[in-house]
Motif scaffolding. Structure first.
Motif, PDB file in Angstrom:
ATOM      1  N   TYR A  49     -29.173 -14.333 -42.705  1.00 50.22           N
ATOM      2  CA  TYR A  49     -29.199 -15.566 -43.488  1.00 50.22           C
ATOM      3  C   TYR A  49     -28.141 -16.547 -42.995  1.00 50.22           C
ATOM      4  O   TYR A  49     -27.566 -17.307 -43.770  1.00 50.22           O
ATOM      5  N   LEU A  50     -27.874 -16.532 -41.684  1.00 50.54           N
ATOM      6  CA  LEU A  50     -26.922 -17.486 -41.116  1.00 50.54           C
ATOM      7  C   LEU A  50     -27.465 -18.900 -41.273  1.00 50.54           C
ATOM      8  O   LEU A  50     -28.663 -19.143 -41.103  1.00 50.54           O
ATOM      9  N   TYR A  51     -26.577 -19.827 -41.606  1.00 52.32           N
ATOM     10  CA  TYR A  51     -26.967 -21.228 -41.738  1.00 52.32           C
ATOM     11  C   TYR A  51     -27.305 -21.781 -40.353  1.00 52.32           C
ATOM     12  O   TYR A  51     -26.721 -21.374 -39.362  1.00 52.32           O
ATOM     13  N   GLY A  52     -28.242 -22.701 -40.283  1.00 53.29           N
ATOM     14  CA  GLY A  52     -28.576 -23.353 -39.027  1.00 53.29           C
ATOM     15  C   GLY A  52     -29.514 -22.555 -38.140  1.00 53.29           C
ATOM     16  O   GLY A  52     -29.583 -22.813 -36.941  1.00 53.29           O
ATOM     17  N   ASN A  53     -30.197 -21.561 -38.701  1.00 55.39           N
ATOM     18  CA  ASN A  53     -31.167 -20.759 -37.943  1.00 55.39           C
ATOM     19  C   ASN A  53     -30.567 -20.084 -36.712  1.00 55.39           C
ATOM     20  O   ASN A  53     -31.228 -19.961 -35.678  1.00 55.39           O
ATOM     21  N   ALA A  59     -33.577 -15.963 -37.482  1.00 57.24           N
ATOM     22  CA  ALA A  59     -33.431 -16.408 -38.873  1.00 57.24           C
ATOM     23  C   ALA A  59     -34.362 -15.625 -39.795  1.00 57.24           C
ATOM     24  O   ALA A  59     -35.567 -15.515 -39.526  1.00 57.24           O
ATOM     25  N   GLU A  60     -33.800 -15.066 -40.831  1.00 58.12           N
ATOM     26  CA  GLU A  60     -34.485 -14.315 -41.885  1.00 58.12           C
ATOM     27  C   GLU A  60     -35.187 -13.040 -41.406  1.00 58.12           C
ATOM     28  O   GLU A  60     -35.952 -12.438 -42.151  1.00 58.12           O
ATOM     29  N   GLN A  61     -34.907 -12.600 -40.187  1.00 56.32           N
ATOM     30  CA  GLN A  61     -35.404 -11.298 -39.737  1.00 56.32           C
ATOM     31  C   GLN A  61     -34.461 -10.211 -40.233  1.00 56.32           C
ATOM     32  O   GLN A  61     -33.279 -10.464 -40.491  1.00 56.32           O
ATOM     33  N   SER A  62     -35.010  -8.989 -40.331  1.00 58.31           N
ATOM     34  CA  SER A  62     -34.242  -7.869 -40.872  1.00 58.31           C
ATOM     35  C   SER A  62     -34.206  -6.697 -39.913  1.00 58.31           C
ATOM     36  O   SER A  62     -35.096  -6.527 -39.075  1.00 58.31           O
ATOM     37  N   PHE A  63     -33.193  -5.893 -40.084  1.00 65.85           N
ATOM     38  CA  PHE A  63     -33.039  -4.611 -39.405  1.00 65.85           C
ATOM     39  C   PHE A  63     -32.880  -3.570 -40.506  1.00 65.85           C
ATOM     40  O   PHE A  63     -32.072  -3.748 -41.420  1.00 65.85           O
ATOM     41  N   ASP A  64     -33.684  -2.507 -40.445  1.00 66.40           N
ATOM     42  CA  ASP A  64     -33.654  -1.454 -41.464  1.00 66.40           C
ATOM     43  C   ASP A  64     -33.305  -0.126 -40.821  1.00 66.40           C
ATOM     44  O   ASP A  64     -33.706   0.129 -39.680  1.00 66.40           O
ATOM     45  N   PHE A  65     -32.601   0.709 -41.556  1.00 67.33           N
ATOM     46  CA  PHE A  65     -32.399   2.094 -41.122  1.00 67.33           C
ATOM     47  C   PHE A  65     -32.252   2.963 -42.357  1.00 67.33           C
ATOM     48  O   PHE A  65     -31.991   2.491 -43.458  1.00 67.33           O
ATOM     49  N   SER A  66     -32.465   4.266 -42.160  1.00 69.02           N
ATOM     50  CA  SER A  66     -32.306   5.210 -43.264  1.00 69.02           C
ATOM     51  C   SER A  66     -31.580   6.443 -42.758  1.00 69.02           C
ATOM     52  O   SER A  66     -31.558   6.728 -41.550  1.00 69.02           O
ATOM     53  N   CYS A  84     -20.914  -2.014 -39.320  1.00 64.32           N
ATOM     54  CA  CYS A  84     -21.670  -2.853 -38.391  1.00 64.32           C
ATOM     55  C   CYS A  84     -20.792  -3.982 -37.880  1.00 64.32           C
ATOM     56  O   CYS A  84     -19.958  -4.513 -38.613  1.00 64.32           O
ATOM     57  N   SER A  85     -21.017  -4.346 -36.623  1.00 60.52           N
ATOM     58  CA  SER A  85     -20.425  -5.568 -36.085  1.00 60.52           C
ATOM     59  C   SER A  85     -21.519  -6.630 -36.087  1.00 60.52           C
ATOM     60  O   SER A  85     -22.711  -6.324 -35.947  1.00 60.52           O
ATOM     61  N   PHE A  86     -21.091  -7.873 -36.278  1.00 63.68           N
ATOM     62  CA  PHE A  86     -22.008  -9.011 -36.368  1.00 63.68           C
ATOM     63  C   PHE A  86     -21.490 -10.109 -35.439  1.00 63.68           C
ATOM     64  O   PHE A  86     -20.325 -10.508 -35.542  1.00 63.68           O
ATOM     65  N   LYS A  87     -22.354 -10.578 -34.549  1.00 64.73           N
ATOM     66  CA  LYS A  87     -21.974 -11.631 -33.603  1.00 64.73           C
ATOM     67  C   LYS A  87     -22.974 -12.779 -33.695  1.00 64.73           C
ATOM     68  O   LYS A  87     -24.182 -12.547 -33.767  1.00 64.73           O
ATOM     69  N   TRP A  88     -22.438 -13.997 -33.698  1.00 60.75           N
ATOM     70  CA  TRP A  88     -23.276 -15.184 -33.656  1.00 60.75           C
ATOM     71  C   TRP A  88     -22.452 -16.355 -33.154  1.00 60.75           C
ATOM     72  O   TRP A  88     -21.261 -16.468 -33.461  1.00 60.75           O
ATOM     73  N   ASP A  89     -23.032 -17.190 -32.359  1.00 63.41           N
ATOM     74  CA  ASP A  89     -22.458 -18.475 -31.960  1.00 63.41           C
ATOM     75  C   ASP A  89     -20.948 -18.426 -31.739  1.00 63.41           C
ATOM     76  O   ASP A  89     -20.202 -19.244 -32.283  1.00 63.41           O
ATOM     77  N   GLY A  90     -20.453 -17.437 -31.000  1.00 62.83           N
ATOM     78  CA  GLY A  90     -19.029 -17.325 -30.700  1.00 62.83           C
ATOM     79  C   GLY A  90     -18.201 -16.639 -31.772  1.00 62.83           C
ATOM     80  O   GLY A  90     -16.994 -16.484 -31.610  1.00 62.83           O
ATOM     81  N   ILE A 137     -26.684 -11.465 -44.675  1.00 60.09           N
ATOM     82  CA  ILE A 137     -25.517 -11.788 -43.864  1.00 60.09           C
ATOM     83  C   ILE A 137     -25.469 -13.294 -43.643  1.00 60.09           C
ATOM     84  O   ILE A 137     -26.418 -13.894 -43.123  1.00 60.09           O
ATOM     85  N   THR A 138     -24.363 -13.914 -44.078  1.00 50.75           N
ATOM     86  CA  THR A 138     -24.121 -15.332 -43.829  1.00 50.75           C
ATOM     87  C   THR A 138     -22.808 -15.460 -43.056  1.00 50.75           C
ATOM     88  O   THR A 138     -22.072 -14.481 -42.909  1.00 50.75           O
ATOM     89  N   GLN A 139     -22.513 -16.665 -42.580  1.00 53.05           N
ATOM     90  CA  GLN A 139     -21.247 -16.875 -41.894  1.00 53.05           C
ATOM     91  C   GLN A 139     -20.070 -16.569 -42.815  1.00 53.05           C
ATOM     92  O   GLN A 139     -19.028 -16.091 -42.366  1.00 53.05           O
TER      93      GLN A 139
END
Length: 130
Positions: free
Chosen positions: A30-34, A55-62, A75-81, A107-109
């Motif tokens: 759910y990061l702003y700006g797609n 944007a709005e895609q998901s990753f699932d695990f069990s 989890c680590s999260f990387k976006w736009d630097g 997940i948002t910024q």
């Protein structure tokens, strides 16, 4: 008699871990700006690899939490630097926070937010390390 009571107490404590023992985690971008989100999750024993979420895609695990109640997935999260990390599943926090053994995260910024946490609707946390 005391030993029978002790054994029964232990069984009652462990029963939730043996009945329907699978826990599901869903992480949605759910990061702003797609922006695209790169996610890499792991536990002590499992590396779930890298995943690219648009944007709005998901990753699932069990997984099956351990009987000691100490299961952690981070989890680590990387976006736009930017680079952030978060413990996405903490047995002590989430065993009862997740509805029907399903933990849903947005997940948002700004922060990760748990959806449908009982009584809260949306429960947001600061990024770990901040």
């Amino acid at each position: 008699m005391k030993s029978v009571i002790l054994i029964l107490s232990v069984l009652v404590f462990l029963a939730p871990h043996w009945v329907d023992a699978r826990t599901h985690v869903k992480i949605t971008n759910y990061l702003y700006g797609n922006l695209e989100l790169r996610v890499h999750c792991r536990s002590k024993d499992n590396d779930l690899g890298n995943h690219l979420l648009r944007a709005e895609q998901s990753f699932d695990f069990s997984f099956s939490p351990n009987i000691w109640g100490t299961t952690l997935f981070y989890c680590s999260f990387k976006w736009d630097g930017s680079y952030k990390w978060f413990v996405i599943y903490d047995d002590g926090r989430d065993e009862y926070n997740c509805n029907d053994a399903t933990c849903i995260w947005q997940i948002t910024q700004d922060r990760p937010c748990q959806v449908n946490a009982p009584g809260n609707g949306l429960l947001c946390y600061p990024w770990d390390g901040e």
